[in-house]
Design a protein around this motif. Structure first.
Motif, PDB file in Angstrom:
ATOM      1  N   ALA A  67       0.633  -1.571  -0.039  1.00 33.43           N
ATOM      2  CA  ALA A  67      -0.013   0.022  -0.029  1.00 33.43           C
ATOM      3  C   ALA A  67       1.032   0.952   0.007  1.00 33.43           C
ATOM      4  O   ALA A  67       1.866   1.211   0.384  1.00 33.43           O
ATOM      5  CB  ALA A  67      -1.186   0.013   1.066  1.00 33.43           C
ATOM      6  N   MET A  68       0.143   2.379  -0.641  1.00 38.14           N
ATOM      7  CA  MET A  68       1.350   3.628  -0.459  1.00 38.14           C
ATOM      8  C   MET A  68      -0.274   4.704  -0.465  1.00 38.14           C
ATOM      9  O   MET A  68      -1.374   5.083  -0.497  1.00 38.14           O
ATOM     10  CB  MET A  68       2.093   3.584  -1.746  1.00 38.14           C
ATOM     11  CG  MET A  68       0.827   3.817  -2.569  1.00 38.14           C
ATOM     12  SD  MET A  68       1.842   4.474  -4.323  1.00 38.14           S
ATOM     13  CE  MET A  68       1.944   5.589  -4.125  1.00 38.14           C
ATOM     14  N   MET A  69       0.106   5.768   0.338  1.00 40.00           N
ATOM     15  CA  MET A  69       0.329   7.130   0.608  1.00 40.00           C
ATOM     16  C   MET A  69       0.542   8.342   0.588  1.00 40.00           C
ATOM     17  O   MET A  69       2.028   7.671   1.489  1.00 40.00           O
ATOM     18  CB  MET A  69      -0.632   7.337   2.100  1.00 40.00           C
ATOM     19  CG  MET A  69      -1.787   5.983   2.164  1.00 40.00           C
ATOM     20  SD  MET A  69      -2.326   6.640   4.120  1.00 40.00           S
ATOM     21  CE  MET A  69      -3.679   4.824   4.702  1.00 40.00           C
ATOM     22  N   LEU A  79      -2.761   4.172  -2.480  1.00 40.74           N
ATOM     23  CA  LEU A  79      -3.392   3.073  -3.253  1.00 40.74           C
ATOM     24  C   LEU A  79      -3.218   1.735  -2.446  1.00 40.74           C
ATOM     25  O   LEU A  79      -2.232   1.803  -1.975  1.00 40.74           O
ATOM     26  CB  LEU A  79      -2.443   2.970  -4.766  1.00 40.74           C
ATOM     27  CG  LEU A  79      -2.492   3.613  -5.766  1.00 40.74           C
ATOM     28  CD1 LEU A  79      -1.603   3.716  -7.057  1.00 40.74           C
ATOM     29  CD2 LEU A  79      -3.743   3.195  -6.550  1.00 40.74           C
ATOM     30  N   TRP A  80      -3.988   0.540  -2.910  1.00 40.49           N
ATOM     31  CA  TRP A  80      -3.218  -0.129  -2.107  1.00 40.49           C
ATOM     32  C   TRP A  80      -3.452  -2.106  -3.003  1.00 40.49           C
ATOM     33  O   TRP A  80      -4.510  -1.795  -3.737  1.00 40.49           O
ATOM     34  CB  TRP A  80      -4.398  -0.618  -0.666  1.00 40.49           C
ATOM     35  CG  TRP A  80      -5.453  -0.529  -1.150  1.00 40.49           C
ATOM     36  CD1 TRP A  80      -6.638  -1.244  -1.462  1.00 40.49           C
ATOM     37  CD2 TRP A  80      -6.450   0.427  -0.686  1.00 40.49           C
ATOM     38  NE1 TRP A  80      -7.469  -1.176  -1.084  1.00 40.49           N
ATOM     39  CE2 TRP A  80      -7.658   0.332  -1.113  1.00 40.49           C
ATOM     40  CE3 TRP A  80      -6.091   1.784  -0.599  1.00 40.49           C
ATOM     41  CZ2 TRP A  80      -8.886   1.617  -0.686  1.00 40.49           C
ATOM     42  CZ3 TRP A  80      -7.168   3.154  -1.038  1.00 40.49           C
ATOM     43  CH2 TRP A  80      -7.954   2.828  -0.976  1.00 40.49           C
ATOM     44  N   LYS A  81      -2.877  -2.822  -2.845  1.00 41.91           N
ATOM     45  CA  LYS A  81      -3.232  -4.299  -3.571  1.00 41.91           C
ATOM     46  C   LYS A  81      -4.492  -4.050  -2.655  1.00 41.91           C
ATOM     47  O   LYS A  81      -4.959  -4.263  -1.540  1.00 41.91           O
ATOM     48  CB  LYS A  81      -1.682  -4.863  -3.185  1.00 41.91           C
ATOM     49  CG  LYS A  81      -0.804  -4.696  -3.923  1.00 41.91           C
ATOM     50  CD  LYS A  81       0.156  -5.602  -3.310  1.00 41.91           C
ATOM     51  CE  LYS A  81       0.090  -6.736  -3.892  1.00 41.91           C
ATOM     52  NZ  LYS A  81       1.481  -7.478  -3.577  1.00 41.91           N
ATOM     53  N   LYS A  82      -4.530  -5.476  -4.212  1.00 43.26           N
ATOM     54  CA  LYS A  82      -6.229  -5.840  -3.631  1.00 43.26           C
ATOM     55  C   LYS A  82      -6.149  -6.574  -2.527  1.00 43.26           C
ATOM     56  O   LYS A  82      -6.826  -7.320  -2.300  1.00 43.26           O
ATOM     57  CB  LYS A  82      -7.048  -6.644  -5.019  1.00 43.26           C
ATOM     58  CG  LYS A  82      -6.336  -7.474  -6.089  1.00 43.26           C
ATOM     59  CD  LYS A  82      -7.234  -7.421  -7.116  1.00 43.26           C
ATOM     60  CE  LYS A  82      -6.498  -8.592  -7.954  1.00 43.26           C
ATOM     61  NZ  LYS A  82      -7.617  -8.239  -9.433  1.00 43.26           N
ATOM     62  N   ASP A  83      -4.677  -8.021  -2.496  1.00 46.20           N
ATOM     63  CA  ASP A  83      -4.202  -8.496  -1.607  1.00 46.20           C
ATOM     64  C   ASP A  83      -4.592  -7.948  -0.032  1.00 46.20           C
ATOM     65  O   ASP A  83      -4.226  -8.647   0.731  1.00 46.20           O
ATOM     66  CB  ASP A  83      -3.721  -9.768  -1.864  1.00 46.20           C
ATOM     67  CG  ASP A  83      -2.213  -8.751  -1.853  1.00 46.20           C
ATOM     68  OD1 ASP A  83      -1.784  -7.783  -2.018  1.00 46.20           O
ATOM     69  OD2 ASP A  83      -1.455 -10.051  -1.880  1.00 46.20           O
ATOM     70  N   LEU A  84      -4.386  -6.283   0.308  1.00 43.73           N
ATOM     71  CA  LEU A  84      -4.207  -6.080   1.463  1.00 43.73           C
ATOM     72  C   LEU A  84      -5.501  -6.075   2.969  1.00 43.73           C
ATOM     73  O   LEU A  84      -6.457  -6.036   2.173  1.00 43.73           O
ATOM     74  CB  LEU A  84      -4.133  -4.421   1.433  1.00 43.73           C
ATOM     75  CG  LEU A  84      -3.765  -3.726   2.615  1.00 43.73           C
ATOM     76  CD1 LEU A  84      -2.079  -4.650   3.179  1.00 43.73           C
ATOM     77  CD2 LEU A  84      -3.479  -2.182   2.254  1.00 43.73           C
ATOM     78  N   MET A  85      -4.974  -6.758   3.375  1.00 43.39           N
ATOM     79  CA  MET A  85      -5.677  -7.290   4.355  1.00 43.39           C
ATOM     80  C   MET A  85      -6.384  -5.915   5.148  1.00 43.39           C
ATOM     81  O   MET A  85      -5.641  -5.215   5.652  1.00 43.39           O
ATOM     82  CB  MET A  85      -5.298  -7.917   5.371  1.00 43.39           C
ATOM     83  CG  MET A  85      -5.120  -9.311   4.654  1.00 43.39           C
ATOM     84  SD  MET A  85      -6.084 -10.314   3.629  1.00 43.39           S
ATOM     85  CE  MET A  85      -6.954 -11.339   5.186  1.00 43.39           C
ATOM     86  N   VAL A  86      -7.354  -6.187   5.996  1.00 45.20           N
ATOM     87  CA  VAL A  86      -8.089  -4.611   6.342  1.00 45.20           C
ATOM     88  C   VAL A  86      -6.796  -4.935   7.835  1.00 45.20           C
ATOM     89  O   VAL A  86      -7.233  -4.102   7.977  1.00 45.20           O
ATOM     90  CB  VAL A  86      -9.494  -5.067   6.779  1.00 45.20           C
ATOM     91  CG1 VAL A  86     -10.254  -4.420   8.141  1.00 45.20           C
ATOM     92  CG2 VAL A  86     -10.213  -5.764   5.754  1.00 45.20           C
TER      93      VAL A  86
END
Length: 115
Positions: free
Chosen positions: A41-43, A59-66
């Motif tokens: 992820a990035m901010m 942006l964050w990857k779709k596999d980033l967990m909550v």
């Protein structure tokens, strides 16, 4: 004031057919790893002086967990306080920001309470 040196930071985002990030890679001149770095992820926040407004790229990857996003957000709040203190010298306000980051992280369960 004349610019003495320049440095470039590059981001490479690999996306699926729906433009959802699957890969986030970055590299920077002078970084220890010449081949670049992976991120989940990035901010990025940029201050527009003319508009007096903050522009953001999140942006964050779709596999980033909550839970990962919770931890990432809390860490961003805490490190934002560090940058704020270095830039302004307003340590008391920075401490309040830092304590908020730690407090919300404990409430979310991504940081244990102080022992």
């Amino acid at each position: 004031m004349a610019i003495k040196t320049r440095s470039e930071i590059k981001f490479n985002i690999g996306m699926d057919e729906n433009n959802v990030p699957e890969e986030i890679n970055w590299s920077a001149e002078g970084s220890e790893r010449a081949e670049g770095h992976e991120a989940k992820a990035m901010m990025i926040a940029l201050y527009d002086e003319k508009e007096e407004n903050t522009l953001r790229i999140d942006l964050w990857k779709k596999d980033l967990m909550v839970e990962e996003m919770m931890k990432f957000t809390c860490q961003n709040i805490i490190t934002l306080a560090d940058a704020f203190a270095r830039a302004t010298g307003e340590d008391a306000y920075a401490d309040e920001i830092r304590e908020f980051g730690k407090s919300i992280a404990i409430k979310m369960g991504v940081l244990g309470p102080k022992k």
